[in-house]
Write a protein that holds these residues in place. Sequence first.
Motif, PDB file in Angstrom:
ATOM      1  N   TYR A 103       0.863  -1.182   0.000  1.00 30.91           N
ATOM      2  CA  TYR A 103       0.000   0.000   0.000  1.00 30.91           C
ATOM      3  C   TYR A 103       0.901   1.234   0.000  1.00 30.91           C
ATOM      4  O   TYR A 103       1.951   1.228   0.638  1.00 30.91           O
ATOM      5  CB  TYR A 103      -0.898   0.019   1.234  1.00 30.91           C
ATOM      6  N   TYR A 104       0.434   2.279  -0.693  1.00 29.04           N
ATOM      7  CA  TYR A 104       1.225   3.501  -0.794  1.00 29.04           C
ATOM      8  C   TYR A 104       0.353   4.728  -0.623  1.00 29.04           C
ATOM      9  O   TYR A 104      -0.818   4.747  -1.014  1.00 29.04           O
ATOM     10  CB  TYR A 104       1.904   3.585  -2.160  1.00 29.04           C
ATOM     11  N   ILE A 132      -8.531  -6.279   9.993  1.00 33.23           N
ATOM     12  CA  ILE A 132      -8.642  -4.838  10.222  1.00 33.23           C
ATOM     13  C   ILE A 132      -7.563  -4.100   9.449  1.00 33.23           C
ATOM     14  O   ILE A 132      -7.786  -3.019   8.890  1.00 33.23           O
ATOM     15  CB  ILE A 132      -8.556  -4.537  11.727  1.00 33.23           C
ATOM     16  N   TYR A 133      -6.379  -4.695   9.397  1.00 35.16           N
ATOM     17  CA  TYR A 133      -5.282  -4.089   8.636  1.00 35.16           C
ATOM     18  C   TYR A 133      -5.684  -3.912   7.183  1.00 35.16           C
ATOM     19  O   TYR A 133      -5.557  -2.830   6.600  1.00 35.16           O
ATOM     20  CB  TYR A 133      -4.048  -4.971   8.761  1.00 35.16           C
ATOM     21  N   TYR A 134      -6.202  -4.986   6.571  1.00 34.12           N
ATOM     22  CA  TYR A 134      -6.542  -4.929   5.156  1.00 34.12           C
ATOM     23  C   TYR A 134      -7.713  -3.991   4.886  1.00 34.12           C
ATOM     24  O   TYR A 134      -7.861  -3.492   3.775  1.00 34.12           O
ATOM     25  CB  TYR A 134      -6.879  -6.324   4.638  1.00 34.12           C
ATOM     26  N   SER A 135      -8.550  -3.757   5.891  1.00 35.31           N
ATOM     27  CA  SER A 135      -9.703  -2.877   5.689  1.00 35.31           C
ATOM     28  C   SER A 135      -9.321  -1.409   5.768  1.00 35.31           C
ATOM     29  O   SER A 135     -10.170  -0.551   5.529  1.00 35.31           O
ATOM     30  CB  SER A 135     -10.787  -3.180   6.726  1.00 35.31           C
ATOM     31  N   GLY A 136      -8.044  -1.123   6.099  1.00 35.56           N
ATOM     32  CA  GLY A 136      -7.599   0.259   6.056  1.00 35.56           C
ATOM     33  C   GLY A 136      -6.783   0.753   7.225  1.00 35.56           C
ATOM     34  O   GLY A 136      -6.264   1.876   7.178  1.00 35.56           O
TER      35      GLY A 136
END
Length: 130
Positions: free
Chosen positions: A59-60, A105-109
């Motif tokens: 992610y960037y 939760i990490y992948y959701s933002g």
Amino acid sequence: QVQLVESGGGLVQAGGSLRLSCEASGRTFSSYAMGWFRQAPGKEREFVAAISWSGGGTYYADSVKDRFTISRDKTKNTVNLQMNSLKPEDTAVYYCAFYVGPMGIYYSGSYYSWRAYDYWGQGTQVTVSS
């Protein structure tokens, strides 16, 4: 506890490149992620890039997309940040961070928020001259 040691900061002219590295040691986890944040004087800490350790998804921040590349070396427990086409506005202290919360939760933002990360490096200064 997890210890994070950053290296690779310095002074570079605009348009140049730098490579930051962060080595993690200490307690091990079955799933986690690592990220880079930066903080310029008088500004809030902001997200730069993140990578999940198992799957390698990246992610960037929009401001660094297509210029910076985050990668991991599993054999060395190291995360790297290759920074190309550097601009004066990239000048900041760069921090390595370690996330051990729920990956859903990490992948959701939550990768975007510095408050979600559990361990931090000491920071390394990056200065880009115009």
